[in-house]
Design a protein around this motif. Structure first.
Motif, PDB file in Angstrom:
ATOM      1  N   SER A  71       0.956  -1.197   0.174  1.00  0.00           N
ATOM      2  CA  SER A  71      -0.001   0.225   0.067  1.00  0.00           C
ATOM      3  C   SER A  71       0.779   1.456  -0.155  1.00  0.00           C
ATOM      4  O   SER A  71       0.682   2.162  -0.622  1.00  0.00           O
ATOM      5  CB  SER A  71      -0.797   0.023   1.121  1.00  0.00           C
ATOM      6  N   TRP A  72       1.985   1.215   0.769  1.00  0.00           N
ATOM      7  CA  TRP A  72       2.651   2.548   0.793  1.00  0.00           C
ATOM      8  C   TRP A  72       3.538   2.707  -0.508  1.00  0.00           C
ATOM      9  O   TRP A  72       3.654   3.915  -0.972  1.00  0.00           O
ATOM     10  CB  TRP A  72       3.771   2.311   1.905  1.00  0.00           C
ATOM     11  N   ALA A  73       3.906   1.721  -1.149  1.00  0.00           N
ATOM     12  CA  ALA A  73       4.460   1.774  -2.465  1.00  0.00           C
ATOM     13  C   ALA A  73       3.560   2.354  -3.604  1.00  0.00           C
ATOM     14  O   ALA A  73       3.810   2.890  -4.513  1.00  0.00           O
ATOM     15  CB  ALA A  73       5.191   0.234  -2.925  1.00  0.00           C
ATOM     16  N   ALA A  81      -8.020   4.371   2.958  1.00  0.00           N
ATOM     17  CA  ALA A  81      -8.518   3.656   2.343  1.00  0.00           C
ATOM     18  C   ALA A  81      -7.584   2.661   1.420  1.00  0.00           C
ATOM     19  O   ALA A  81      -7.723   1.465   1.504  1.00  0.00           O
ATOM     20  CB  ALA A  81      -9.398   4.170   1.285  1.00  0.00           C
ATOM     21  N   VAL A  82      -6.517   3.166   1.229  1.00  0.00           N
ATOM     22  CA  VAL A  82      -5.440   2.462   0.468  1.00  0.00           C
ATOM     23  C   VAL A  82      -4.970   1.303   1.421  1.00  0.00           C
ATOM     24  O   VAL A  82      -4.659   0.064   1.299  1.00  0.00           O
ATOM     25  CB  VAL A  82      -4.270   3.095  -0.142  1.00  0.00           C
ATOM     26  N   TYR A  83      -4.496   1.957   2.724  1.00  0.00           N
ATOM     27  CA  TYR A  83      -3.783   1.200   3.674  1.00  0.00           C
ATOM     28  C   TYR A  83      -4.649  -0.114   3.980  1.00  0.00           C
ATOM     29  O   TYR A  83      -4.244  -1.133   4.265  1.00  0.00           O
ATOM     30  CB  TYR A  83      -3.298   1.962   4.701  1.00  0.00           C
ATOM     31  N   LEU A  84      -5.865   0.365   4.299  1.00  0.00           N
ATOM     32  CA  LEU A  84      -6.939  -0.696   4.743  1.00  0.00           C
ATOM     33  C   LEU A  84      -7.210  -1.814   3.815  1.00  0.00           C
ATOM     34  O   LEU A  84      -7.154  -3.225   3.863  1.00  0.00           O
ATOM     35  CB  LEU A  84      -8.355   0.051   5.011  1.00  0.00           C
ATOM     36  N   THR A  85      -7.248  -1.476   2.431  1.00  0.00           N
ATOM     37  CA  THR A  85      -7.342  -2.225   1.397  1.00  0.00           C
ATOM     38  C   THR A  85      -6.170  -3.213   1.288  1.00  0.00           C
ATOM     39  O   THR A  85      -6.428  -4.384   0.956  1.00  0.00           O
ATOM     40  CB  THR A  85      -7.879  -1.730   0.022  1.00  0.00           C
ATOM     41  N   GLY A  86      -5.107  -2.706   1.387  1.00  0.00           N
ATOM     42  CA  GLY A  86      -3.829  -3.614   1.162  1.00  0.00           C
ATOM     43  C   GLY A  86      -3.622  -4.636   2.469  1.00  0.00           C
ATOM     44  O   GLY A  86      -3.245  -5.626   2.033  1.00  0.00           O
ATOM     45  N   ALA A  87      -3.963  -3.957   3.398  1.00  0.00           N
ATOM     46  CA  ALA A  87      -3.756  -5.138   4.798  1.00  0.00           C
ATOM     47  C   ALA A  87      -4.929  -5.955   4.669  1.00  0.00           C
ATOM     48  O   ALA A  87      -4.492  -7.391   4.914  1.00  0.00           O
ATOM     49  CB  ALA A  87      -3.751  -4.086   5.908  1.00  0.00           C
ATOM     50  N   LEU A  88      -6.253  -5.777   4.455  1.00  0.00           N
ATOM     51  CA  LEU A  88      -7.068  -6.797   4.284  1.00  0.00           C
ATOM     52  C   LEU A  88      -7.153  -7.815   3.289  1.00  0.00           C
ATOM     53  O   LEU A  88      -7.593  -8.765   3.487  1.00  0.00           O
ATOM     54  CB  LEU A  88      -8.410  -6.122   4.322  1.00  0.00           C
ATOM     55  N   VAL A 122      -3.809  -7.413  -6.221  1.00  0.00           N
ATOM     56  CA  VAL A 122      -5.038  -7.149  -7.070  1.00  0.00           C
ATOM     57  C   VAL A 122      -6.039  -6.265  -6.393  1.00  0.00           C
ATOM     58  O   VAL A 122      -6.760  -5.778  -7.263  1.00  0.00           O
ATOM     59  CB  VAL A 122      -5.482  -8.624  -7.294  1.00  0.00           C
ATOM     60  N   THR A 123      -6.168  -6.251  -5.133  1.00  0.00           N
ATOM     61  CA  THR A 123      -7.251  -5.423  -4.539  1.00  0.00           C
ATOM     62  C   THR A 123      -6.744  -3.982  -4.677  1.00  0.00           C
ATOM     63  O   THR A 123      -7.431  -2.955  -4.874  1.00  0.00           O
ATOM     64  CB  THR A 123      -7.342  -5.783  -3.213  1.00  0.00           C
ATOM     65  N   LEU A 124      -5.377  -3.722  -4.465  1.00  0.00           N
ATOM     66  CA  LEU A 124      -4.914  -2.423  -4.642  1.00  0.00           C
ATOM     67  C   LEU A 124      -5.152  -1.929  -6.214  1.00  0.00           C
ATOM     68  O   LEU A 124      -5.269  -0.722  -6.389  1.00  0.00           O
ATOM     69  CB  LEU A 124      -3.682  -2.386  -4.218  1.00  0.00           C
ATOM     70  N   SER A 125      -5.002  -2.759  -7.109  1.00  0.00           N
ATOM     71  CA  SER A 125      -5.231  -2.224  -8.391  1.00  0.00           C
ATOM     72  C   SER A 125      -6.591  -1.902  -8.710  1.00  0.00           C
ATOM     73  O   SER A 125      -6.850  -1.159  -9.885  1.00  0.00           O
ATOM     74  CB  SER A 125      -4.826  -3.480  -9.496  1.00  0.00           C
ATOM     75  N   LEU A 126      -7.445  -2.426  -8.010  1.00  0.00           N
ATOM     76  CA  LEU A 126      -9.015  -2.090  -8.106  1.00  0.00           C
ATOM     77  C   LEU A 126      -9.422  -0.696  -7.905  1.00  0.00           C
ATOM     78  O   LEU A 126     -10.412  -0.074  -8.153  1.00  0.00           O
ATOM     79  CB  LEU A 126      -9.981  -2.978  -7.463  1.00  0.00           C
ATOM     80  N   LEU A 127      -8.495  -0.129  -6.989  1.00  0.00           N
ATOM     81  CA  LEU A 127      -8.792   1.262  -6.485  1.00  0.00           C
ATOM     82  C   LEU A 127      -8.294   2.532  -7.575  1.00  0.00           C
ATOM     83  O   LEU A 127      -8.320   3.170  -7.388  1.00  0.00           O
ATOM     84  CB  LEU A 127      -7.944   1.312  -4.991  1.00  0.00           C
ATOM     85  N   ILE A 128      -7.325   1.790  -8.758  1.00  0.00           N
ATOM     86  CA  ILE A 128      -6.689   2.829  -9.426  1.00  0.00           C
ATOM     87  C   ILE A 128      -7.704   3.811 -10.059  1.00  0.00           C
ATOM     88  O   ILE A 128      -8.641   2.714 -11.154  1.00  0.00           O
ATOM     89  CB  ILE A 128      -5.557   2.275 -10.004  1.00  0.00           C
ATOM     90  N   ARG A 129      -7.761   4.922 -10.167  1.00  0.00           N
ATOM     91  CA  ARG A 129      -8.783   5.561 -11.289  1.00  0.00           C
ATOM     92  C   ARG A 129      -8.145   5.958 -12.510  1.00  0.00           C
ATOM     93  O   ARG A 129      -6.723   5.905 -12.493  1.00  0.00           O
ATOM     94  CB  ARG A 129      -9.313   6.919 -10.734  1.00  0.00           C
ATOM     95  N   PRO A 130      -9.035   5.988 -13.660  1.00  0.00           N
ATOM     96  CA  PRO A 130      -8.316   6.040 -14.870  1.00  0.00           C
ATOM     97  C   PRO A 130      -7.609   7.698 -14.842  1.00  0.00           C
ATOM     98  O   PRO A 130      -7.964   8.508 -14.240  1.00  0.00           O
ATOM     99  CB  PRO A 130      -9.598   6.134 -15.730  1.00  0.00           C
ATOM    100  N   ARG A 131      -6.660   7.675 -15.780  1.00  0.00           N
ATOM    101  CA  ARG A 131      -5.893   9.154 -15.861  1.00  0.00           C
ATOM    102  C   ARG A 131      -6.583  10.040 -16.856  1.00  0.00           C
ATOM    103  O   ARG A 131      -6.799   9.624 -18.015  1.00  0.00           O
ATOM    104  CB  ARG A 131      -4.395   8.774 -15.979  1.00  0.00           C
TER     105      ARG A 131
END
Length: 90
Positions: free
Chosen positions: A16-18, A32-39, A70-79
């Motif tokens: 998540s940090w990276a 939200a990013v840290y929570l998603t990565g850890a869970l 994979v779960t962190l990649s779902l959070l990425i918004r389009p540029r």
């Protein structure tokens, strides 16, 4: 199992940090990013541990890293694309 869970949570937080440092403008809030990565990492470790059984700590950590990524990649918004509404159907 406790150390495996702790290690996978730390691995999820590190991912998540990276992600936050490399894609800060395309991700939601840091909480939200840290929570998603850890869970995600905890779920991945649990899933891998249940599939392979005890004694496969390295495989569980690899599974944790995969699911957290994979779960962190779902959070990425389009540029550069705005979300617009389409015309109503007639």
């Amino acid at each position: 199992m406790i150390w495996e869970s702790f290690g996978s949570a730390v691995l999820g937080l590190a991912l998540s940090w990276a992600a936050l440092h490399s894609l800060a403008d395309r991700l939601p809030s840091g909480r939200a990013v840290y929570l998603t990565g850890a869970l995600g990492a905890l779920f991945g470790a649990f899933l891998t541990h249940m599939a392979l059984g005890p004694g496969s700590v390295l495989a569980s950590l690899i599974g944790a890293a995969a699911v957290a990524s994979v779960t962190l990649s779902l959070l990425i918004r389009p540029r550069g694309r705005r979300l617009t509404r389409s015309a109503p159907a007639q």
